[in-house]
Design a protein around this motif. Structure first.
Motif, PDB file in Angstrom:
ATOM      1  N   ALA A   2       0.822  -1.212   0.000  1.00 15.98           N
ATOM      2  CA  ALA A   2       0.000   0.000   0.000  1.00 15.98           C
ATOM      3  C   ALA A   2       0.855   1.260   0.000  1.00 15.98           C
ATOM      4  O   ALA A   2       0.553   2.214  -0.722  1.00 15.98           O
ATOM      5  CB  ALA A   2      -0.946  -0.002   1.194  1.00 15.98           C
ATOM      6  N   GLU A   3       1.932   1.243   0.778  1.00 11.34           N
ATOM      7  CA  GLU A   3       2.789   2.426   0.838  1.00 11.34           C
ATOM      8  C   GLU A   3       3.433   2.706  -0.521  1.00 11.34           C
ATOM      9  O   GLU A   3       3.505   3.852  -0.964  1.00 11.34           O
ATOM     10  CB  GLU A   3       3.885   2.252   1.902  1.00 11.34           C
ATOM     11  N   MET A   6       0.854   4.077  -2.928  1.00 12.57           N
ATOM     12  CA  MET A   6       0.559   5.484  -2.651  1.00 12.57           C
ATOM     13  C   MET A   6       1.681   6.378  -3.181  1.00 12.57           C
ATOM     14  O   MET A   6       1.416   7.460  -3.706  1.00 12.57           O
ATOM     15  CB  MET A   6       0.330   5.698  -1.167  1.00 12.57           C
ATOM     16  N   ARG A   7       2.934   5.921  -3.090  1.00 12.75           N
ATOM     17  CA  ARG A   7       4.051   6.686  -3.660  1.00 12.75           C
ATOM     18  C   ARG A   7       3.911   6.793  -5.177  1.00 12.75           C
ATOM     19  O   ARG A   7       4.164   7.849  -5.759  1.00 12.75           O
ATOM     20  CB  ARG A   7       5.376   6.025  -3.310  1.00 12.75           C
ATOM     21  N   VAL A   9       1.157   6.653  -6.977  1.00 16.13           N
ATOM     22  CA  VAL A   9       0.040   7.555  -7.305  1.00 16.13           C
ATOM     23  C   VAL A   9       0.451   9.007  -7.075  1.00 16.13           C
ATOM     24  O   VAL A   9       0.133   9.879  -7.882  1.00 16.13           O
ATOM     25  CB  VAL A   9      -1.221   7.192  -6.492  1.00 16.13           C
ATOM     26  N   ALA A  10       1.172   9.258  -6.001  1.00 13.64           N
ATOM     27  CA  ALA A  10       1.622  10.633  -5.723  1.00 13.64           C
ATOM     28  C   ALA A  10       2.572  11.121  -6.813  1.00 13.64           C
ATOM     29  O   ALA A  10       2.529  12.286  -7.205  1.00 13.64           O
ATOM     30  CB  ALA A  10       2.308  10.695  -4.360  1.00 13.64           C
ATOM     31  N   PRO A  13      -0.149  11.052 -10.609  1.00 11.96           N
ATOM     32  CA  PRO A  13      -1.572  11.000 -10.263  1.00 11.96           C
ATOM     33  C   PRO A  13      -2.501  10.684 -11.432  1.00 11.96           C
ATOM     34  O   PRO A  13      -3.617  10.226 -11.213  1.00 11.96           O
ATOM     35  CB  PRO A  13      -1.859  12.385  -9.684  1.00 11.96           C
ATOM     36  N   THR A  40      -7.791  -2.155  -4.441  1.00 10.59           N
ATOM     37  CA  THR A  40      -6.814  -1.592  -3.516  1.00 10.59           C
ATOM     38  C   THR A  40      -6.820  -0.072  -3.576  1.00 10.59           C
ATOM     39  O   THR A  40      -6.799   0.608  -2.543  1.00 10.59           O
ATOM     40  CB  THR A  40      -5.405  -2.134  -3.824  1.00 10.59           C
ATOM     41  N   LEU A  41      -6.862   0.479  -4.780  1.00 11.35           N
ATOM     42  CA  LEU A  41      -6.922   1.937  -4.923  1.00 11.35           C
ATOM     43  C   LEU A  41      -8.176   2.490  -4.250  1.00 11.35           C
ATOM     44  O   LEU A  41      -8.125   3.520  -3.574  1.00 11.35           O
ATOM     45  CB  LEU A  41      -6.888   2.330  -6.402  1.00 11.35           C
ATOM     46  N   LEU A  44      -7.802   2.575  -0.557  1.00 11.95           N
ATOM     47  CA  LEU A  44      -6.889   3.639  -0.142  1.00 11.95           C
ATOM     48  C   LEU A  44      -7.497   5.030  -0.300  1.00 11.95           C
ATOM     49  O   LEU A  44      -6.860   6.024   0.008  1.00 11.95           O
ATOM     50  CB  LEU A  44      -5.581   3.551  -0.941  1.00 11.95           C
ATOM     51  N   PHE A  46      -8.758   6.341  -3.271  1.00 17.27           N
ATOM     52  CA  PHE A  46      -8.675   6.908  -4.613  1.00 17.27           C
ATOM     53  C   PHE A  46      -9.916   6.499  -5.398  1.00 17.27           C
ATOM     54  O   PHE A  46     -10.354   5.359  -5.329  1.00 17.27           O
ATOM     55  CB  PHE A  46      -7.416   6.426  -5.340  1.00 17.27           C
TER      56      PHE A  46
END
Length: 65
Positions: A2-3, A6-7, A9-10, A13, A40-41, A44, A46
């Motif tokens: 997950a981490e 998220m990286r 996607v950041a 985007p 999963t998105l 989180l 999104f």
């Protein structure tokens, strides 16, 4: 996982689910299905958005006839 997701996607985007899958696999050797990635998105926080790659998909021009 997950981490790292998220990286990704950041960092990108506007990346497609497929691009995120490729990036996740390249960075972690984790493979997942498209549906799993979408779930999963969603978990989180999104959400899906309309694609900006196809502007005519949301707007049709009249023929004027």
């Amino acid at each position: 996982m997950a981490e790292e997701l998220m990286r990704l996607v950041a960092k990108s985007p506007n990346a497609t689910v497929e691009a995120l899958l490729e990036g996740l696999t390249a960075r972690t050797s984790i493979t997942a299905s498209r549906a799993s990635m979408q779930r999963t998105l969603s978990r989180l926080g999104f959400s899906r958005k309309n694609s900006s790659a196809h502007p005519n998909a949301t707007r049709r021009e009249s023929s004027g006839a």
